[in-house]
Design a protein around this motif. Structure first.
Motif, PDB file in Angstrom:
ATOM      1  N   PHE A 136     -29.775 -88.961  -5.596  1.00 13.32           N
ATOM      2  CA  PHE A 136     -31.065 -89.411  -6.097  1.00 13.32           C
ATOM      3  C   PHE A 136     -32.156 -88.481  -5.579  1.00 13.32           C
ATOM      4  N   THR A 137     -32.960 -87.983  -6.486  1.00  6.95           N
ATOM      5  CA  THR A 137     -34.077 -87.107  -6.104  1.00  6.95           C
ATOM      6  C   THR A 137     -35.418 -87.808  -6.208  1.00  6.95           C
ATOM      7  N   VAL A 138     -35.397 -89.065  -6.603  1.00  6.42           N
ATOM      8  CA  VAL A 138     -36.609 -89.879  -6.653  1.00  6.42           C
ATOM      9  C   VAL A 138     -36.318 -91.228  -6.019  1.00  6.42           C
ATOM     10  N   ASP A 139     -37.377 -91.891  -5.618  1.00 10.83           N
ATOM     11  CA  ASP A 139     -37.281 -93.194  -4.966  1.00 10.83           C
ATOM     12  C   ASP A 139     -37.036 -94.265  -6.027  1.00 10.83           C
ATOM     13  N   VAL A 140     -35.888 -94.937  -5.952  1.00  9.98           N
ATOM     14  CA  VAL A 140     -35.559 -96.010  -6.892  1.00  9.98           C
ATOM     15  C   VAL A 140     -35.320 -97.289  -6.097  1.00  9.98           C
ATOM     16  N   ASN A 141     -36.096 -98.316  -6.387  1.00 12.04           N
ATOM     17  CA  ASN A 141     -35.977 -99.599  -5.691  1.00 12.04           C
ATOM     18  C   ASN A 141     -34.613-100.222  -5.991  1.00 12.04           C
ATOM     19  N   PRO A 142     -33.819-100.542  -4.966  1.00 12.45           N
ATOM     20  CA  PRO A 142     -32.472-101.054  -5.212  1.00 12.45           C
ATOM     21  C   PRO A 142     -32.379-102.579  -5.300  1.00 12.45           C
ATOM     22  N   PHE A 143     -33.483-103.271  -5.310  1.00 10.64           N
ATOM     23  CA  PHE A 143     -33.454-104.730  -5.282  1.00 10.64           C
ATOM     24  C   PHE A 143     -34.214-105.334  -6.460  1.00 10.64           C
ATOM     25  N   PHE A 144     -33.734-106.502  -6.915  1.00 13.09           N
ATOM     26  CA  PHE A 144     -34.498-107.314  -7.841  1.00 13.09           C
ATOM     27  C   PHE A 144     -35.690-107.926  -7.099  1.00 13.09           C
ATOM     28  N   SER A 145     -36.601-108.499  -7.829  1.00 14.91           N
ATOM     29  CA  SER A 145     -37.800-109.079  -7.214  1.00 14.91           C
ATOM     30  C   SER A 145     -37.471-110.249  -6.302  1.00 14.91           C
ATOM     31  N   ASN A 146     -36.327-110.892  -6.529  1.00 11.51           N
ATOM     32  CA  ASN A 146     -35.926-112.020  -5.668  1.00 11.51           C
ATOM     33  C   ASN A 146     -35.184-111.571  -4.414  1.00 11.51           C
ATOM     34  N   GLY A 147     -35.065-110.262  -4.226  1.00  4.69           N
ATOM     35  CA  GLY A 147     -34.415-109.733  -3.022  1.00  4.69           C
ATOM     36  C   GLY A 147     -32.937-109.465  -3.167  1.00  4.69           C
ATOM     37  N   SER A 148     -32.317-109.842  -4.275  1.00  3.04           N
ATOM     38  CA  SER A 148     -30.884-109.582  -4.461  1.00  3.04           C
ATOM     39  C   SER A 148     -30.674-108.122  -4.863  1.00  3.04           C
ATOM     40  N   ILE A 149     -29.530-107.599  -4.504  1.00  2.00           N
ATOM     41  CA  ILE A 149     -29.237-106.183  -4.727  1.00  2.00           C
ATOM     42  C   ILE A 149     -28.849-105.948  -6.183  1.00  2.00           C
ATOM     43  N   LEU A 150     -29.247-104.811  -6.722  1.00  5.88           N
ATOM     44  CA  LEU A 150     -28.930-104.475  -8.110  1.00  5.88           C
ATOM     45  C   LEU A 150     -27.436-104.191  -8.271  1.00  5.88           C
ATOM     46  N   PRO A 151     -26.921-104.406  -9.488  1.00  2.00           N
ATOM     47  CA  PRO A 151     -25.557-103.957  -9.768  1.00  2.00           C
ATOM     48  C   PRO A 151     -25.430-102.452  -9.541  1.00  2.00           C
ATOM     49  N   LEU A 152     -24.216-102.006  -9.312  1.00  4.89           N
ATOM     50  CA  LEU A 152     -23.863-100.606  -9.042  1.00  4.89           C
ATOM     51  C   LEU A 152     -24.237-100.169  -7.637  1.00  4.89           C
ATOM     52  N   LEU A 153     -24.661-101.095  -6.783  1.00  2.68           N
ATOM     53  CA  LEU A 153     -25.028-100.787  -5.402  1.00  2.68           C
ATOM     54  C   LEU A 153     -24.317-101.722  -4.441  1.00  2.68           C
TER      55      LEU A 153
ATOM     56  N   LEU B  97     -30.389-100.408 -12.585  1.00  2.00           N
ATOM     57  CA  LEU B  97     -30.578 -99.261 -11.708  1.00  2.00           C
ATOM     58  C   LEU B  97     -30.773 -97.993 -12.537  1.00  2.00           C
ATOM     59  N   ALA B  98     -29.931 -97.805 -13.560  1.00  2.00           N
ATOM     60  CA  ALA B  98     -30.078 -96.646 -14.438  1.00  2.00           C
ATOM     61  C   ALA B  98     -31.407 -96.698 -15.168  1.00  2.00           C
ATOM     62  N   ARG B  99     -31.805 -97.878 -15.584  1.00  2.00           N
ATOM     63  CA  ARG B  99     -33.077 -98.030 -16.293  1.00  2.00           C
ATOM     64  C   ARG B  99     -34.241 -97.565 -15.418  1.00  2.00           C
ATOM     65  N   ARG B 100     -34.196 -97.928 -14.144  1.00  2.00           N
ATOM     66  CA  ARG B 100     -35.271 -97.525 -13.228  1.00  2.00           C
ATOM     67  C   ARG B 100     -35.234 -96.027 -12.938  1.00  2.00           C
ATOM     68  N   LEU B 101     -34.026 -95.475 -12.773  1.00  2.00           N
ATOM     69  CA  LEU B 101     -33.912 -94.041 -12.511  1.00  2.00           C
ATOM     70  C   LEU B 101     -34.439 -93.230 -13.688  1.00  2.00           C
ATOM     71  N   PHE B 102     -33.995 -93.582 -14.895  1.00  2.00           N
ATOM     72  CA  PHE B 102     -34.323 -92.764 -16.053  1.00  2.00           C
ATOM     73  C   PHE B 102     -35.722 -93.048 -16.599  1.00  2.00           C
ATOM     74  N   ALA B 103     -36.397 -94.016 -16.003  1.00  2.00           N
ATOM     75  CA  ALA B 103     -37.814 -94.179 -16.301  1.00  2.00           C
ATOM     76  C   ALA B 103     -38.624 -93.055 -15.672  1.00  2.00           C
ATOM     77  N   THR B 104     -38.064 -92.439 -14.637  1.00  2.00           N
ATOM     78  CA  THR B 104     -38.739 -91.346 -13.926  1.00  2.00           C
ATOM     79  C   THR B 104     -38.185 -89.983 -14.316  1.00  2.00           C
ATOM     80  N   ILE B 105     -36.864 -89.918 -14.501  1.00  2.21           N
ATOM     81  CA  ILE B 105     -36.199 -88.660 -14.845  1.00  2.21           C
ATOM     82  C   ILE B 105     -35.457 -88.861 -16.159  1.00  2.21           C
ATOM     83  N   ALA B 106     -35.779 -88.075 -17.148  1.00  2.00           N
ATOM     84  CA  ALA B 106     -35.107 -88.209 -18.434  1.00  2.00           C
ATOM     85  C   ALA B 106     -33.645 -87.811 -18.311  1.00  2.00           C
ATOM     86  N   PRO B 107     -32.730 -88.618 -18.838  1.00  2.00           N
ATOM     87  CA  PRO B 107     -31.304 -88.269 -18.734  1.00  2.00           C
ATOM     88  C   PRO B 107     -30.923 -87.146 -19.684  1.00  2.00           C
TER      89      PRO B 107
END
Length: 632
Positions: free
Chosen positions: A220-237, A284-294
């Protein structure tokens, strides 16, 4: 998933026929099954000189090599797929420097070139062409090939495998057995020691070993939040591991499928939505690719003949199902089927996410519309490769273990006739972990928490190295008729450079020759095989054992490269090179010559003995004679 219907049965009663429904990829095969492993229900007994388990490229070359030496050989494949990854989608072969690719591996790639009318080897493979070449080579060795023959047990007697028994109850007896499975199933059944995962850096003094703390690539070359708003961890992590850099663990580098894709609309099957697609799974992918185009479908597409491409992993979220492989090597058949399906679900889900997720730019969707599966590949399995890319399974622990440290120490040092081939590729280990880096003390790349990968290493050894025969051998005290050219005796880092399919072919070729030569030695341990004869046969087959030119004859000696003598006296002298060893004779009255022993690449350093007579020398492995001219 594998659907198995097994009714309660008693082997003391009359046996009823059962059906096991085996799903190999999407092809369903009905296989007769017996409750009893003793082979009382239509089972058969077979005996061959050599039994090779699994039809990987390494297994095929082992079978062909032994067969061409006149041995009776059977190749047992647990599925209907022949050719492992080389006919299973890995079309962009990991060749490193092709100068080290000789023998049957060179023949394979040359045949591939000839298919396209080329006079030189072609290293890029269409899966169905690779399969046909493998089958043609097996015919040249008169190899008996039996598909859907998964081995269930091994009978071990006095440190030797006596026979194997398949799930159907068929029994295979042999003098020599070869484990060419990616998983290391035969070494496990034979109770040969093995390991899974990553050793610590201290285990073998390897700088690249263990938990890395940061991936060397695909990070990861950008900061991607790994948690949902309720504090639970995102899938793929997963949660952050309690490890420090260099610690060993049981994590396995990521697997994937190597898809064969095309943009040729006349040979294209469109991507479709998986039945169990869950959009939330891809947050997680949605958040990553919002910053970096795939780059879609992947930033790592290897061009193949006829407008095809080998899709591999590229970037922090791509075709590698990071974290999905940990339980595969030691998994049961049903567990492995579930993991196989989970990898398929992941990759199909990724392709569909790129194709339609509304968070992505329309240009991404439009690009994905240009791609699809190749209509003329993997037709029997609905265009999906049946072979999961098991980059690393069990690794045997022999008396010698191939490590990063070994490779570094052997730079510039010849290992003589202990060489069975050569390698040149990177230490290539894919990520093994993706976690939520949450501890601000150790998570300093961004403001914690953030998503992070660990395990990727892509470091070249720095030279073209010789592969020592010890990688094939189990511990001598435990097993003396088994060779392992695929689940080799190597550390995680050492395996990272050995695990390329051309090197598997090279090691398989050598294993087949070793098996053939060892049969001549009656009940001798495989570890005592005549490596001079092995080298002679390998060189005749074009195997590349060294890139160094032949050693010059020392000025005062005849250096007999292919003779094997036991040391004739108890006078051992300093002599790290043949010339040093020859020169040492002048210091001893009555000396008629000296014997120089190469390092075997494992237990023995170079050594030298004074000779006081030329007769009555006992044959032994690994000693090469250096005899004074004026005393012969």
């Amino acid at each position: 998933m594998m659907l198995m219907t097994v009714n309660n049965c008693n082997c003391n009663k009359s046996l009823s026929r059962l059906l096991v429904v085996v799903a190999c990829a999407l092809m369903v095969v009905h296989v007769p099954f017996s409750c009893c492993a003793n082979g009382t229900n239509n089972s058969q007994f077979h005996e061959f000189d050599v039994v090779v388990y699994e039809s990987t490229p390494g297994g095929i070359m082992a079978a062909v090599a032994a067969g061409r030496q006149g041995r009776s050989v059977v190749l047992l494949s647990s599925t209907a797929h022949i050719g492992g990854m080389s006919s299973g989608g890995l079309g962009k072969s990991d060749i490193g420097d092709p100068i080290v690719i000789g023998g049957l591996a060179h023949e394979f790639f040359t045949r591939n070139g000839q298919y396209y009318g080329q006079g030189a080897p072609e290293y890029n493979l269409e899966p169905h062409v690779a399969r046909d070449i493998f089958n043609a080579m097996l015919e040249t060795g008169n190899v008996t090939v039996l598909i859907n023959k998964a081995v269930q047990s091994a009978q071990v007697e006095d440190g030797k495998i006596a026979s194997l028994t398949t799930i159907e109850g068929d029994v295979f007896k042999s003098k020599i057995f070869v484990d060419a499975s990616y998983e290391g199933d035969l070494i496990a059944l034979a109770h040969v020691p093995y390991t899974v995962g990553r050793e610590s850096s201290l285990k073998y003094n390897e700088s690249l070993a263990g938990f890395q703390g940061v991936a060397k690539g695909h990070e990861f070359t950008v900061d991607v939040n790994p948690f949902f708003s309720n504090g639970s961890i995102l899938p793929l992590l997963t949660p952050q591991p309690n490890e420090k850099v260099g610690d060993g663990d049981s994590h396995v580098q990521a697997y994937n499928f190597r898809l064969c894709l095309t943009q040729n609309t006349s040979n294209m099957v469109p991507f479709t939505k998986p039945d169990n697609y869950n959009a939330q799974y891809w947050e997680l992918a949605r958040r990553l690719f919002a910053t970096i185009a795939p780059v879609v479908p992947s930033g790592n597409l290897g061009p193949l003949p006829n407008g095809k491409y080998d899709m591999n992993n590229a970037g922090p979220i791509s075709s590698d199902f990071i974290g999905g492989a940990d339980f595969y090597p030691d998994g049961s058949n049903s567990e492995r089927k579930e993991i196989w399906q989970a990898h398929k679900d992941y990759m199909q889900g990724l392709l569909w996410f790129f194709s339609q997720d509304q968070s992505l730019n329309k240009s991404v969707h439009d690009e994905m519309m240009k791609w699809g599966y190749c209509k003329d590949e993997f037709v029997e399995t609905n265009y999906w490769p049946p072979q999961l890319y098991v980059r690393e399974g069990r690794r045997m622990i022999g008396d010698f273990v191939f490590t990063q440290t070994y490779v570094e120490e052997k730079r510039g040092i010849e290992i003589g006739n202990m060489s069975i081939g050569m390698g040149s590729y990177n230490y290539d280990m894919h990520n093994a972990l993706r976690y939520a880096c949450s501890n601000p003390t150790t998570c300093t790349h961004f403001n914690a928490p953030y998503a992070w990968n660990d395990g990727d290493v892509e470091t070249n050894p720095g030279y073209k190295y010789q592969i020592p025969v010890g990688v094939l051998f189990p511990p001598r005290s435990l097993m003396t008729n088994l060779l392992a050219p695929v689940p080799t005796s190597a550390s995680h880092v050492g395996y990272g450079t050995l695990r390329m399919e051309p090197q598997f072919m090279i090691m398989g070729h050598s294993a087949g020759i070793i098996a053939s030569v060892a049969i001549n030695s009656s009940n001798a341990a495989i570890q005592d095989v005549d490596m001079g004869e092995v080298n002679r046969l390998l060189e005749a087959d074009g195997q590349i054992l060294t890139l160094n030119p032949p050693k010059p004859i020392p000025s005062n000696c005849t250096f007999q490269e292919d003779t094997h003598y036991n040391h004739p006296s108890n006078v051992e002298v300093n002599g790290q090179t043949p010339q040093d060893c020859c020169n040492a004779c002048g210091s001893y009255k009555g000396c008629v010559g000296t014997l120089f022993r190469y390092s075997d690449g494992a237990m023995y350093a170079p050594s030298c003995w004074v000779m006081f007579e030329l007769e009555n020398r006992t044959s032994t492995q690994g000693v090469k004679a250096c005899i004074l001219n004026n005393n012969i």
